[in-house]
Write a protein that holds these residues in place. Structure first.
Motif, PDB file in Angstrom:
ATOM      1  N   CYS A 287       0.848  -1.197   0.000  1.00 23.09           N
ATOM      2  CA  CYS A 287       0.000   0.000   0.000  1.00 23.09           C
ATOM      3  C   CYS A 287       0.881   1.244   0.000  1.00 23.09           C
ATOM      4  O   CYS A 287       1.660   1.464   0.936  1.00 23.09           O
ATOM      5  N   SER A 288       0.753   2.057  -1.052  1.00 24.74           N
ATOM      6  CA  SER A 288       1.605   3.240  -1.187  1.00 24.74           C
ATOM      7  C   SER A 288       1.132   4.409  -0.337  1.00 24.74           C
ATOM      8  O   SER A 288       1.905   5.335  -0.066  1.00 24.74           O
ATOM      9  N   ASN A 289      -0.116   4.369   0.100  1.00 25.58           N
ATOM     10  CA  ASN A 289      -0.659   5.499   0.856  1.00 25.58           C
ATOM     11  C   ASN A 289      -0.593   5.303   2.365  1.00 25.58           C
ATOM     12  O   ASN A 289      -1.178   6.070   3.126  1.00 25.58           O
ATOM     13  N   GLY A 304      -6.139   1.123  -4.711  1.00 25.97           N
ATOM     14  CA  GLY A 304      -6.625   1.951  -3.618  1.00 25.97           C
ATOM     15  C   GLY A 304      -7.461   1.238  -2.585  1.00 25.97           C
ATOM     16  O   GLY A 304      -7.738   1.785  -1.514  1.00 25.97           O
TER      17      GLY A 304
END
Length: 582
Positions: A287-289, A304
């Motif tokens: 997860c990049s966020n 997302g």
């Protein structure tokens, strides 16, 4: 008279007072002695671990409290490691001796803090919690002995689980300084993360002479068959997360990929499979966020959408386990815990405990070059077989992967079985889950009369002396997913089979049986090695069949007791008696 009267008048009063003082003194002395005996008894009979319980507790087992040992620069360094080592060449079995319980005795060296001449430790992490748990489990087991003279196997307290934390040269020097090292004879090292950038070797780089290695990333090039032990890469994440029990059966997704940082070519191929098969395949990534840390390690994302990991693994029938920088992956343990059938794409990888575990019952191994065919291959597996594999996968995790204790004691049991083969655990004991007690069935008439046979098939290859053709047949058959064992029937009494080192490297057990006389019917002899639900009888010159065709034939012929591909051999014939195994 006065003096005499004075004494007689004080005497009766003084004597009782003196007795009281002596009584108090003796009571106090007796109490001290009694407390001393109680304390001595507690230390004597309290469960021992390494040297004594007081010295080997979780709180005190720290390199900060251990005695410091300085390593001179000129300290000897062990040899790199003998790849030709086998139990009969590099292990002194006579040290183990005979005992009524047929059990090896294991000694663990007392903990020491090894530093170089400047006082810098040989390890950046000291003693890891995982290695601490491993040593604790062994010291509490029936294998352990605190008498070094009785020991058959020696385990250093030098933590080499993670090569990233080690100074290679100094660690090797520390091993060579162990009192009983003797070129590493009868010593066992545990390592889960071997190699380092940029090469990421598949075995521990620390020079170790003849020591056995329980390694978590062996390839066919570095694994010494019958000597080393291939172990899992322990997953602390699996141990910390308690997943609810999930019954085998159809699940929301057919295939799931959850590994992060996989090679971009594999990622691209998985993306293509996702486009072709839609919702049947869930492709997750980091997860990049989310901020880095323990929380992000428990999450996976797709466009997302955030998923809990490893919980999401329970929502898929098959879970992909791809090679990373290292061959061994902790993801394998996570997948097994979830009861998801691992689809292993890691060429040359020696699966954990493959010496005793039948991985065909719990996983699907696919060559990396066939990643594009993965969906088609998995779709060909019957639903009932998938459910059995799900059940077997979770049981493998529970019995052999779930803790450092399980990993350590399984390793020792494998070594024990080699030393005392007549008392070794059977195939069924290693691979069959405990018998399920059916509460709803009372009559024994509803229970099976015999235990089920192992799934998959045994390939019985009849040969005379066409070695080159034989090796080609073995190589091709070994690619079949349902192959469980290879049995070569050597029908030539005037010529010995090739040496072990010349045979193809395959991922299943291979055994050569020599017959007393040449006869075509030797292929149909009921060999003890055949324990599978099907048999493929084939000659050494049948090279036109592909692995896909053989797999298809197995699936079609599963309802029969055996299936046969037969073309008469070209060898001369003569009468034969029953074959004998070697």
């Amino acid at each position: 008279m006065y003096a005499s009267g004075k004494y007689s008048s004080r005497g009766p009063a003084l004597i009782p007072r003196m007795k009281t003082k002596h009584r108090i003194y003796y009571i106090t002395l007796f109490s001290v002695v009694l407390l001393g005996l109680i304390a001595t008894g507690m230390f004597q009979f309290w469960p021992h671990s390494i040297e004594s319980a007081a010295d080997w507790t979780l709180d005190k087992r720290s390199v900060h409290d251990a005695p410091v040992v300085r390593l001179p620069v000129s300290s000897p360094i062990p040899e790199r490691g003998d790849l030709s080592c086998r139990m009969h060449t590099c292990f002194d079995v006579y040290r183990c001796g005979y005992n009524p319980k047929n059990r090896i005795k294991v000694y663990i060296y007392p903990l020491q803090k090894f530093v170089d001449e400047l006082g810098v430790p040989i390890s950046s992490t000291g003693l890891s919690r995982e290695y601490n748990d491993l040593l604790s489990a062994i010291s509490d087991s029936d294998f352990y002995t605190d008498d070094v003279t009785r020991a058959c196997l020696f385990i250093p307290s030098v933590d080499v689980l993670n090569q990233n934390s080690l100074r290679i040269r100094e660690t090797a020097q520390a091993l060579a300084m162990l009192p009983r090292w003797d070129k590493g004879m009868n010593h066992l090292l545990f390592n889960m993360l071997p190699g380092g950038p940029p090469d990421y070797n598949t075995a521990l780089d620390v020079p170790r002479d003849r020591a056995l290695l329980a390694g978590g990333g062996f390839s066919t090039w570095t694994y010494r068959q019958g000597y080393d032990v291939s172990i899992p890469v322990y997953s602390p994440l699996s141990a910390d997360v308690e997943l609810p029990q999930r019954q085998p059966g159809p699940r929301r997704y057919f295939i799931l990929s959850s590994q992060t940082a996989i090679h971009r070519e594999y990622r691209a191929e998985l993306e293509r499979l996702k486009e072709e098969n839609g919702e049947a395949l869930l492709l997750l990534d980091k997860c990049s966020n989310l901020s880095q840390g323990a929380a992000s390690a428990r999450k996976r994302c797709y466009k997302g959408q955030v998923y809990d990991y490893p919980q999401i693994l329970q929502e898929s029938s098959f879970c992909v386990v791809l090679r990373g920088a290292r061959l061994g992956q902790a993801a394998l343990s996570d997948v097994l815990q979830a009861g998801c059938v691992p689809v292993i794409l890691a060429d040359s990888y020696i699966l954990p405990f493959s010496e005793v575990l039948d991985w065909k019952r719990a996983s699907v191994v696919i060559p990396e070059e066939k990643l594009s065919e993965m969906y088609t291959i998995l779709k060909s597996i019957p639903h009932r077989q998938v459910e059995e594999m799900q059940r077997q996968a979770h049981w493998f995790w529970e019995a052999y992967f779930s803790s450092m204790k399980a990993i350590g004691l399984t390793t020792l049991q494998i070594i024990n079985d080699r030393i005392y083969p007549y008392a070794a655990r059977t195939y069924e004991q290693w691979n069959n889950p405990p018998v399920v007690k059916w509460s709803s069935v009372n009559s024994p008439l509803f229970l099976p009369l015999i235990p089920p046979r192992a799934p998959g098939f045994t390939a019985v290859v009849l040969t005379y002396d066409r070695v080159e053709s034989l090796f080609r047949v073995i190589t091709e058959i070994s690619k079949v997913p349902s192959l469980a064992k290879l049995l070569v029937v050597w029908n030539n009494q005037n010529k010995s089979p090739p040496e072990e080192s010349l045979w193809p490297k395959v991922g299943v057990p291979l055994k050569v049986v020599r017959t007393k006389e040449n006869k075509l019917s030797n292929r149909f002899f009921p060999y003890d090695e055949i324990e599978t639900e099907a048999v493929l009888a084939i000659d050494d010159d049948i090279i036109m069949l592909t692995s896909d065709e053989l797999q298809f034939g197995y699936e079609v012929g599963k309802t029969a007791d055996a299936f046969h591909a037969h073309i008469p051999a070209q060898a001369p014939l003569s009468p034969a008696h029953s074959p004998e195994s070697i």
